[in-house]
Design a protein around this motif. Structure first.
Motif, PDB file in Angstrom:
ATOM      1  N   ASP B 175       6.031  -2.390   2.824  1.00  0.00           N
ATOM      2  CA  ASP B 175       5.087  -2.334   3.928  1.00  0.00           C
ATOM      3  C   ASP B 175       3.713  -1.871   3.447  1.00  0.00           C
ATOM      4  N   VAL B 176       3.712  -0.722   2.809  1.00  0.00           N
ATOM      5  CA  VAL B 176       2.458  -0.161   2.314  1.00  0.00           C
ATOM      6  C   VAL B 176       1.829  -1.113   1.291  1.00  0.00           C
ATOM      7  N   LEU B 177       2.692  -1.643   0.448  1.00  0.00           N
ATOM      8  CA  LEU B 177       2.208  -2.532  -0.603  1.00  0.00           C
ATOM      9  C   LEU B 177       1.501  -3.750  -0.014  1.00  0.00           C
ATOM     10  N   ALA B 182      -3.824  -6.287   0.537  1.00  0.00           N
ATOM     11  CA  ALA B 182      -4.891  -6.877   1.331  1.00  0.00           C
ATOM     12  C   ALA B 182      -6.248  -6.278   0.972  1.00  0.00           C
ATOM     13  N   THR B 183      -6.229  -5.033   0.552  1.00  0.00           N
ATOM     14  CA  THR B 183      -7.489  -4.391   0.155  1.00  0.00           C
ATOM     15  C   THR B 183      -7.953  -4.919  -1.196  1.00  0.00           C
ATOM     16  N   ALA B 187      -6.484   0.607  -7.300  1.00  0.00           N
ATOM     17  CA  ALA B 187      -6.792   2.030  -7.491  1.00  0.00           C
ATOM     18  C   ALA B 187      -7.027   2.719  -6.151  1.00  0.00           C
ATOM     19  N   GLY B 188      -7.032   1.934  -5.102  1.00  0.00           N
ATOM     20  CA  GLY B 188      -7.318   2.467  -3.773  1.00  0.00           C
ATOM     21  C   GLY B 188      -6.219   3.385  -3.253  1.00  0.00           C
ATOM     22  N   GLU B 189      -6.518   3.995  -2.127  1.00  0.00           N
ATOM     23  CA  GLU B 189      -5.600   4.981  -1.569  1.00  0.00           C
ATOM     24  C   GLU B 189      -4.237   4.383  -1.244  1.00  0.00           C
ATOM     25  N   LEU B 190      -4.274   3.260  -0.578  1.00  0.00           N
ATOM     26  CA  LEU B 190      -3.015   2.630  -0.156  1.00  0.00           C
ATOM     27  C   LEU B 190      -2.149   2.229  -1.350  1.00  0.00           C
ATOM     28  N   PRO B 236       2.326 -14.132  -3.337  1.00  0.00           N
ATOM     29  CA  PRO B 236       2.253 -14.251  -4.794  1.00  0.00           C
ATOM     30  C   PRO B 236       1.226 -13.274  -5.371  1.00  0.00           C
ATOM     31  N   GLY B 237       1.585 -12.681  -6.463  1.00  0.00           N
ATOM     32  CA  GLY B 237       0.660 -11.749  -7.094  1.00  0.00           C
ATOM     33  C   GLY B 237       0.924 -10.306  -6.734  1.00  0.00           C
TER      34      GLY B 237
END
Lengths: 254, 254
Positions: B175-177, B182-183, B187-190, B236-237
């Motif tokens: 879920d978090v991933l 999407a961001t 290195a971001g918070e999520l 993908p990715g």
DNA sequence: GTACACCTTAACGTTGCGTAAAGGTCAACA
DNA sequence: TGTTGACCTTTACGCAACGTTAAGGTGTAC
């Protein structure tokens, strides 16, 4: 707005035959028929058709679509999720097929020089055919895996040489493991050899090594379906056997 | 060695009906028939059948296969290259469909809240019963997996509670991933939160933890099809994204 | 001699329509 | 008013690659 078959067909970009067929199987009936028996569709039918075409686009079978749109209590998300898995399976199969085609083309281009490989491929193919019914999905997946693995070998840091070595190791592990399992003794010489090879193989992927992580991974082989399937193929219990061998190898168990 | 239909069928892992059909359409005729009209196949037929099955595995239509194997001057490479293109097209179409399904699922999820899971479970049951005949094997396999997984939960050291927790974690990671990806910033918070959750999840399987092994595993996620498919499904990715996030999380990369 | 596994051909069923065939309907134009 | 041509109807066969009865002959082991 009202539509006859062809009007609606043109609007939706399908054939009038398709609309008659949908009427016939009861998935989309016209609002009414006029005095001459012509099918007359209204706005509601247009919307419903759009729904149908949406699911059809996703290649959901028509009888399943019928269920989806006819039953208001039907869980569309679940249906889609379910369908999604099928699509994933299909894509994986496609990858397998593509890899196979590529290999064949290469082999054919290589001509006599590659005849060894051809034979090998042929044999593999034979095995697949022989076990198709029994382990169909399993083997297809594996084959697909190898293919994608190869294609990704370029992307990742490994050289071709290293990749081949890892692949060879993986094969050797399976080989030794198979013989080891026949002895039934995870502490035996063969089983420990397999565990050692496995460590070696692992080092190709992990920079470092710790017995704990190795043992943990071995446990994961048993817990995780994706792994278990790989090691158990044809010989149920192999994943557990390998885990036991590795646990002994790492000193986590005597 | 000589074979009757069923013998050869078993050898090849196909049905006897298929062999009769192949005889009927003239793609594979038996070497001879015995006095009672039984079809008798010899070694040459076995080889030819292997060829046929090979191309069939590549989903080449039977009449095209007939051309290929009957005409020695036929350009097999060209045929395969041609076929390869079709496969590529199909795969790209599949990717498109998958993206579409995912979008729809997401959109639908936005509308309905958490009762979805309940529905999902109930639906799953219902679908299994309803579609048993149609998709029997397919669903049984999936269902069987879960069942086996559960049954294995007892065998292994984990308690039911722990197992559930690990399962929940796996879901949360996905879920978090998904949001993190999407961001676009590993290195971001999520993304870092996802990496942290992943470590937590990992600890359920590995007694110990080392950043190196964690990063190594992340790389394996990209290299190994079994993993990559799991994380990439629909997006993908994602496996690569997770790898990057973990590499940063473990300090193996800045 | 009889049970049982195996063989044969024939023929319909599957999916989602495409494609005639044989015939009615409707609107427009001469 | 007649005729043309586009549209409509139902019926039904065709397609790929077999699966699945059905009805009946064959091989062989006990």
């Amino acid at each position: 707005m009202e539509y006859t078959v062809q009007k609606l067909a043109r609007l939706a970009g399908i054939s009038s035959r398709t609309l008659r067929y949908y009427d016939e199987i009861g998935i989309l009936k016209p609002a009414r028929t006029n005095s001459s028996g012509y099918r007359i569709y209204g706005g509601a039918e247009v919307n419903k058709l759009q729904q149908i075409l949406f699911y059809r686009e996703l290649e959901v079978p028509l009888d399943a679509i019928k269920e989806i749109i006819d039953s208001p209590s039907f869980d569309g998300i679940a249906a889609l999720t379910d369908h999604r898995e099928k699509l994933l399976e299909r894509r994986s199969r496609l990858d397998h097929l593509l890899a196979n085609v590529d290999k064949t083309i290469e082999a054919a281009k290589g001509g006599a020089k590659m005849s060894d490989k051809e034979k090998f491929e042929g044999f593999k193919q034979k095995m697949i055919e022989e076990n198709e019914q029994k382990y169909g999905t399993e083997i297809r997946e594996k084959y697909g895996e190898e293919a994608v693995e190869q294609s990704y070998a370029k992307v990742k840091g490994m050289t071709e040489e290293q990749h081949r070595e890892a692949e060879r190791l993986a094969e050797e592990i399976m080989d030794v493991l198979s013989n080891a399992k026949a002895t039934g003794d995870p502490a035996g010489e063969l089983a420990q050899k397999a565990a050692g090879l496995h460590k070696k193989w692992l080092m190709h992927y992990w920079g470092s090594y710790s017995p704990e992580a190795h043992a943990g991974l071995a446990q994961m082989y048993v817990d995780d379906e994706r792994f278990r399937e790989y090691y158990d193929k044809g010989h149920p219990g192999t994943a557990e056997f390998l885990r036991d061998a590795i646990q002994i190898f790492t000193g986590m168990k005597k």
